[in-house]
Design an enzyme around this catalytic site. Structure first.
Site, mmCIF file in Angstrom:
data_model
loop_
_atom_site.group_PDB
_atom_site.id
_atom_site.type_symbol
_atom_site.label_atom_id
_atom_site.label_comp_id
_atom_site.label_asym_id
_atom_site.label_seq_id
_atom_site.Cartn_x
_atom_site.Cartn_y
_atom_site.Cartn_z
ATOM 1 N N GLY A 17 0.817 -1.206 0.000
ATOM 2 C CA GLY A 17 0.000 0.000 0.000
ATOM 3 C C GLY A 17 0.852 1.256 0.000
ATOM 4 N N GLY A 69 -3.033 2.200 11.931
ATOM 5 C CA GLY A 69 -3.134 3.510 11.319
ATOM 6 C C GLY A 69 -4.307 3.657 10.370
ATOM 7 N N PRO A 94 -5.128 7.614 14.034
ATOM 8 C CA PRO A 94 -5.722 8.067 12.776
ATOM 9 C C PRO A 94 -4.744 8.847 11.917
ATOM 10 C CG PRO A 94 -7.173 8.539 14.639
ATOM 11 C CD PRO A 94 -5.855 8.108 15.206
ATOM 12 N N ASN A 95 -3.732 9.423 12.578
ATOM 13 C CA ASN A 95 -2.708 10.180 11.868
ATOM 14 C C ASN A 95 -1.407 10.021 12.649
ATOM 15 O OD1 ASN A 95 -0.989 12.455 11.049
ATOM 16 N ND2 ASN A 95 -2.776 13.204 9.949
ATOM 17 N N THR A 96 -0.335 9.581 12.000
ATOM 18 C CA THR A 96 0.925 9.343 12.698
ATOM 19 C C THR A 96 1.889 10.521 12.622
ATOM 20 O OG1 THR A 96 1.751 8.189 10.729
ATOM 21 C CG2 THR A 96 0.846 6.829 12.506
ATOM 22 N N HIS A 126 -8.286 16.079 1.439
ATOM 23 C CA HIS A 126 -7.462 14.928 1.106
ATOM 24 C C HIS A 126 -7.558 14.625 -0.390
ATOM 25 C CE1 HIS A 126 -7.477 14.208 5.471
ATOM 26 N NE2 HIS A 126 -6.392 13.483 5.253
ATOM 27 N N LYS A 130 -9.376 9.087 -1.238
ATOM 28 C CA LYS A 130 -9.701 8.790 0.160
ATOM 29 C C LYS A 130 -11.158 8.386 0.275
ATOM 30 C CE LYS A 130 -9.156 10.397 4.906
ATOM 31 N NZ LYS A 130 -8.549 9.103 5.277
#
Length: 235
Positions: A17, A69, A94-96, A126, A130
């Site tokens: 991915g 994630g 949800p966001n790293t 986005h 998405k």
């Protein structure tokens, strides 16, 4: 590099991915990490909601921590994550991005100070591919605002005429198009003034670097549910 000079082995649940490839590239540039699909010290899952059960099962069976994630989960997924966290360390992000983790902290503090006299709106943008909206990051920022206020229903979509903003609500707007990696604005709208807290993701590499920071944090952690806030507070 860790003191024992042994790199942390990362297993990517979705190696092909977008995020899997970005994390692999980031790991190649950092000798503290090694990609090892079969013998990971930490599993990283940026796949899809439908794959969550399989990734959690793999982590629990192996007895290793997992970074989740993926976004767009339902209540059943929330329960699965909570159940897994009783047996292994699970970091739900949800966001790293480390910048977004700091933004979340600022949003919570601003909401606490400003209170319900200020309206809160969250606008996110986005890329065209998405699949979920609002983004998981936007919802997490909304949760941060709600923690600060200790109140606030979510207004996730508006359409039509004769609309009236619910007092104390936290509103969301989603924009989709192009190749936008991720933009988030949290607007605090008061009488005659506005406060806007923003984050701009210019490249997917920021999420990969944050994922590696989260993996470093998770390595050796006891069972429990963690967030990126734990990562930045431990830095």
């Amino acid at each position: 590099m860790r003191t024992d000079q042994q790199p942390i082995r990362i297993s990517l649940f979705a190696p092909n991915g977008r995020m899997g490839k970005a994390i692999a590239t980031a790991a190649e540039q950092d000798p503290s990490f090694l990609i090892s699909q079969d013998h990971g010290d930490v599993i990283i899952d940026f796949s899809a909601p439908a794959a969550l059960a399989a990734s959690l099962d793999r982590a629990v069976t192996a007895g290793v921590p997992i970074l989740v994630g993926t976004t767009g989960f339902d209540d059943l997924a929330d329960k699965r994550i909570a159940d897994a966290a009783k047996e292994i360390a699970v970091l739900r992000a949800p966001n790293t991005s480390l910048g977004v983790a700091l933004l979340s902290d600022l949003v919570e503090r601003a909401a606490r100070v400003l209170g319900t006299d200020w309206d809160i709106e969250i606008v996110e943008a986005h890329h065209r591919h998405k699949a979920d909206a609002p983004s998981g990051t936007a919802l997490a920022l909304g949760e941060a605002a709600r923690r600060g206020r200790q109140s606030g229903d979510f207004e996730r979509a508006r359409d039509g005429t004769g609309l009236k903003r619910q007092e104390g609500a936290i509103g969301f707007a989603a924009v989709r198009g192009g190749t936008v990696a991720g933009d988030h604005d949290v607007l605090f709208l008061g009488s005659d003034e506005r406060l806007v807290l923003s984050h701009r993701a210019e490249n997917r590499a920021i999420f990969a670097r944050g994922a590696l920071a989260a993996a470093r944090f998770l390595h050796g952690k006891p069972a429990g549910l963690y967030t990126m806030r734990d990562v930045i507070e431990a830095a």
